[in-house]
Design a protein around this motif. Structure first.
Motif, PDB file in Angstrom:
ATOM      1  N   LEU A 168       0.736   7.984  -8.500  1.00 55.27           N
ATOM      2  CA  LEU A 168       2.019   8.662  -8.696  1.00 55.27           C
ATOM      3  C   LEU A 168       2.657   9.105  -7.389  1.00 55.27           C
ATOM      4  O   LEU A 168       3.868   8.950  -7.189  1.00 55.27           O
ATOM      5  N   PHE A 169       1.877   9.658  -6.478  1.00 48.21           N
ATOM      6  CA  PHE A 169       2.428  10.216  -5.248  1.00 48.21           C
ATOM      7  C   PHE A 169       2.368   9.241  -4.074  1.00 48.21           C
ATOM      8  O   PHE A 169       2.493   9.649  -2.919  1.00 48.21           O
ATOM      9  N   ASP A 170       2.167   7.949  -4.383  1.00 50.59           N
ATOM     10  CA  ASP A 170       2.217   6.883  -3.377  1.00 50.59           C
ATOM     11  C   ASP A 170       1.243   7.152  -2.230  1.00 50.59           C
ATOM     12  O   ASP A 170       1.567   6.980  -1.054  1.00 50.59           O
ATOM     13  N   LYS A 171       0.018   7.548  -2.594  1.00 58.37           N
ATOM     14  CA  LYS A 171      -1.000   7.889  -1.610  1.00 58.37           C
ATOM     15  C   LYS A 171      -1.486   6.642  -0.886  1.00 58.37           C
ATOM     16  O   LYS A 171      -1.822   5.630  -1.510  1.00 58.37           O
ATOM     17  N   PHE A 172      -1.543   6.693   0.449  1.00 54.61           N
ATOM     18  CA  PHE A 172      -2.168   5.620   1.225  1.00 54.61           C
ATOM     19  C   PHE A 172      -3.646   5.933   1.377  1.00 54.61           C
ATOM     20  O   PHE A 172      -4.025   7.010   1.847  1.00 54.61           O
ATOM     21  N   TYR A 173      -4.495   4.980   0.984  1.00 52.89           N
ATOM     22  CA  TYR A 173      -5.928   5.214   1.104  1.00 52.89           C
ATOM     23  C   TYR A 173      -6.682   3.890   1.000  1.00 52.89           C
ATOM     24  O   TYR A 173      -6.178   2.904   0.470  1.00 52.89           O
TER      25      TYR A 173
ATOM     26  N   GLY B 147      -0.131   1.111  -3.465  1.00 49.27           N
ATOM     27  CA  GLY B 147       0.660   2.329  -3.529  1.00 49.27           C
ATOM     28  C   GLY B 147       1.191   2.529  -4.938  1.00 49.27           C
ATOM     29  O   GLY B 147       0.669   1.983  -5.910  1.00 49.27           O
ATOM     30  N   ARG B 148       2.277   3.311  -5.041  1.00 47.25           N
ATOM     31  CA  ARG B 148       2.816   3.615  -6.367  1.00 47.25           C
ATOM     32  C   ARG B 148       3.146   2.329  -7.122  1.00 47.25           C
ATOM     33  O   ARG B 148       3.732   1.400  -6.579  1.00 47.25           O
ATOM     34  N   ASN B 149       2.767   2.304  -8.393  1.00 50.21           N
ATOM     35  CA  ASN B 149       2.988   1.124  -9.228  1.00 50.21           C
ATOM     36  C   ASN B 149       3.516   1.593 -10.582  1.00 50.21           C
ATOM     37  O   ASN B 149       2.800   2.256 -11.340  1.00 50.21           O
TER      38      ASN B 149
ATOM     39  N   VAL C 134      -5.973  10.631  -6.049  1.00 52.48           N
ATOM     40  CA  VAL C 134      -4.982   9.719  -6.637  1.00 52.48           C
ATOM     41  C   VAL C 134      -4.698  10.164  -8.071  1.00 52.48           C
ATOM     42  O   VAL C 134      -5.630  10.464  -8.833  1.00 52.48           O
ATOM     43  N   HIS C 135      -3.409  10.197  -8.422  1.00 52.67           N
ATOM     44  CA  HIS C 135      -2.969  10.611  -9.752  1.00 52.67           C
ATOM     45  C   HIS C 135      -2.370   9.425 -10.494  1.00 52.67           C
ATOM     46  O   HIS C 135      -1.584   8.653  -9.925  1.00 52.67           O
TER      47      HIS C 135
ATOM     48  N   ASP D   5       0.836  -1.194   0.000  1.00 52.95           N
ATOM     49  CA  ASP D   5       0.000   0.000   0.000  1.00 52.95           C
ATOM     50  C   ASP D   5       0.879   1.255   0.000  1.00 52.95           C
ATOM     51  O   ASP D   5       2.113   1.170  -0.097  1.00 52.95           O
ATOM     52  N   GLY D   6       0.249   2.420   0.132  1.00 57.66           N
ATOM     53  CA  GLY D   6       0.988   3.673   0.068  1.00 57.66           C
ATOM     54  C   GLY D   6       1.905   3.925   1.238  1.00 57.66           C
ATOM     55  O   GLY D   6       2.727   4.855   1.192  1.00 57.66           O
TER      56      GLY D   6
END
Length: 669
Positions: free
Chosen positions: A631-636, A658-660, A607-608, A203-204
């Motif tokens: 893109l910004f590895d957002k945790f959600y 998370g970011r992939n 999320v981007h 995850d982020g």
């Protein structure tokens, strides 16, 4: 089996729901050919090109940029559920090449697995749906169509092939290929296979989401034989298998006791045979399909104690079988095209290796039938008005695992009126009434239950009915496009489980009340062929008997915050490169579901995703897709993922990946 009866079908709506914005930067008023009938913008369409540009790998990625559509369950394919306007897919008509899909094996897992590589398009109706789609779509439909050889062959080709593959940093890879062609202008064929290997993703926050790993295999085979000019036979096979070690409740973690991980496998096979005649000489066009669909979900208890009453080492599961026939006829009456026909669908559900057969457990098997007649068309009313009409009459029969039989029937009429105010601006008003008879339980319930009792249907169980009404507009001029709608839905006599703590504990399936929802969708965009940008927003307020839906309202829906979608892109034609940027933003939402003593809050998130598509050889012979998702590895946690448990002090569902960073290649030769 319910016998088809002669009936003169009154006409009703050809379509009622507002569209979505698969790419809100595209022209709003350009009609889209959907299932050989132009519905214009009222159907949201996810095209093969959209799927290819996004290099989608599962249901979440296939639909996550669709306005008014959410997919919960995180990055685990088996945990993913589709929500349209916050209503779960169990209340939609879901089809693959016209074959009913899904069913409901277990309310703790998803039921629609998607291999985006084989899809030609996905069509989504929200609210009402066209009569020819099939019976029982209380809240709309999701229709998937697979590719054929003619979709793959270039104009100068007779035989072709493709290879595809991709790698992801978070976490997995896939590889596959296809061979397709046309032989002596009488036969065309398509053979496809793909393997995916996905590990436990992070995850982020960099935390591994355990028991999300799986392997997946997908196959598609199609053959078309042109018997004579205008006549053709078609045969197809579609298979998908998903295996992994998962929690018995695949969309939940953290439950002690009966949620010990175990090996699980879901296998689906769909067979179709069809005949098509293009029509002529006063004879209507004919599209006849006979089909069979089999879904088998199995698991083995590898824990240290009983799970769901099944001993260590015991293998058990559920099977859903669907068979039937769809007949669609098309005739010209004056300048109007009228579509009419019939459906017959037979479904069976059974427990695999049941332990409670007999006594309180019943037979561990049940079946249902639905037969229906339908018709639809449109009538011009002068130069500015178009009246869409259609409807269906269905007969439902259901025999449950305790020998109870439920019979019902009903007429589902629809109507919509479109006003073409100017060349650029149109308004539409639609309304529909839909009947769905009582049908199969979740297959899991056929061999499981609270305490000594098994899940039962109330003896007075009756059909569900839905009413949808919608007002919308479309505008498109030059590079600009705008569209929007207001909608309201009511489902009466909704069928759900009622738990009673006892003793002894019990659960019965009853008509529990009324579901109501209302909301809006609004969006617009600009696209000059080089630069594109779009923005849309949607919100719905679903309630059951006056209380907001919560995450525990399985097989019904949940409450989400206001959803925003933004997109931008740039096409560098000289280099055959396309740049894309998509943003999904959910506002936080606070609500109080039924039975709760305090409000529930779901946090918002943004999320981007970035993508670059390069066609180095032009004409899509080789497609290179590079993407950075989240893109910004957002945790959600996706708001449609199973939520927070006060008892466990945690969210029981999976956080989203998370970011992939991904690289996908597709070579057509």
């Amino acid at each position: 089996m319910v016998n088809l009866k002669p009936l003169v079908i009154a006409l009703g709506l050809a379509y009622t729901s507002a569209g979505a914005w698969a790419d809100v930067g595209e022209r709003a008023l350009a009609p889209v050919l959907v299932s050989e009938q132009a519905y214009g913008d009222t159907t949201a369409v996810v095209s093969a090109d959209t799927l290819a540009r996004g290099a989608a790998r599962d249901a979440r990625e296939t639909l996550h940029n669709e306005t008014g559509v959410a997919v919960g369950g995180g990055g685990s394919a088996m945990a993913q559920k589709i929500y349209v306007r916050e209503i779960e897919d169990t209340l939609l008509t879901v089809t693959l090449d016209g074959v009913p899909q899904g069913g409901n094996a277990f309310h703790h897992q998803g039921r629609i697995l998607i291999d985006p590589h084989i899809l030609k398009q996905i069509e989504i109706d929200k609210g009402g749906t066209v009569a020819s789609v099939g019976p029982g779509g209380l809240a709309g439909s999701v229709r998937m169509t697979t590719k054929e050889a003619r979709d793959m062959l270039r104009p100068d080709q007779k035989i072709g092939g493709s290879l595809l593959g991709g790698v992801a940093s978070n976490d997995g890879w896939n590889a596959g290929g296809a061979v397709y062609g046309e032989v002596a202008e009488a036969f065309d064929f398509l053979l496809y296979a793909k393997h995916s290997d996905n590990g436990d993703y992070k995850d982020g926050r960099g935390i591994t989401q355990e028991k999300t790993a799986s392997t997946q295999d997908s196959q598609l085979a199609k053959l078309r034989w042109r018997l004579a000019p205008g006549h053709a036979l078609a045969f197809s096979y579609q298979g998908l298998q998903d295996e992994g070690t998962r929690y018995p409740r695949p969309h939940m973690t953290g439950i002690p006791g009966s949620n010990t991980p175990m090996p699980q496998k879901l296998a689906q096979q769909t067979l179709t045979a069809g005949y098509r005649f293009v029509g002529g000489g006063g004879i209507p066009a004919v599209d006849l399909t006979v089909f069979s669909d089999d879904v088998e979900n199995t698991r083995t208890n590898r824990g240290t104690g009983p799970v769901f009453g099944k001993a260590v080492g015991y293998s058990f599961g559920e099977r859903l079988e669907t068979s039937g026939v769809n007949l669609l006829l098309k005739s010209k009456i004056g300048t109007s095209l009228v579509r009419y026909g019939l459906n017959y669908h037979h479904r069976e559900a059974e427990a695999i290796n049941p332990t409670k057969r007999g006594g309180a457990g019943g037979t561990s098997r049940e079946q249902s039938d639905v037969s229906g007649l339908f018709a639809e068309g449109s009538i011009p009313l002068g130069s500015m008005l178009l009246l869409g009409l259609g409807g269906r009459y269905d007969w439902f029969s259901y025999e449950d695992n305790h020998g109870q039989r439920f019979v019902s029937s009903g007429f589902s009429p629809n109507a919509n009126l479109t006003l073409q105010a100017t060349d650029a601006l149109s308004f539409r008003l639609g309304a529909s009434h839909t009947v769905r008879g009582a049908g199969l339980k979740e297959a899991f319930m056929l061999d499981n239950g609270p305490g000594p009792l098994i899940y039962r249907n109330a003896a007075n169980l009756k059909e569900e009915t839905a009413n949808n009404i919608e007002l919308g507009f479309n505008y498109g001029a030059g590079p600009w496009s705008f569209k929007g709608s207001l909608f309201r839905m009511t489902i009466d006599d909704y069928i759900n489980l009622v738990y009673r703590s006892g003793p002894p504990a019990s659960a019965s399936r009853e008509n529990v009340g009324t579901v109501k929802s209302h909301g809006y969708e609004l969006g617009g965009g600009w696209n000059n062929g080089v630069v594109r940008a779009g923005l849309s927003v949607s919100d719905a307020k679903p309630m059951l008997n006056g209380a907001a839906l919560g995450d525990g309202d399985f097989s019904l829906g949940t409450t989400l915050g206001r959803s925003w979608q933004a997109s931008a892109g740039y096409n560098l034609a000289a280099w055959n490169v396309d740049f894309g940027w998509n943003i999904r933003s959910m506002q936080s939402v606070t609500y109080r579901p039924s039975g709760a003593t305090a409000d529930v809050r779901k946090p918002g998130y943004t999320v981007h995703d970035l993508s670059i598509n390069w066609l180095p050889m032009g004409k899509d012979k080789l497609r290179v897709t590079f993407g950075v998702y989240n893109l910004f590895d957002k945790f959600y946690y996706n708001q449609s993922t199973y939520g927070y448990s006060a008892g466990q002090g945690m969210v029981l569902g999976y956080a989203d990946p998370g970011r992939n960073v991904r690289l996908d290649l597709r070579w057509q030769f």
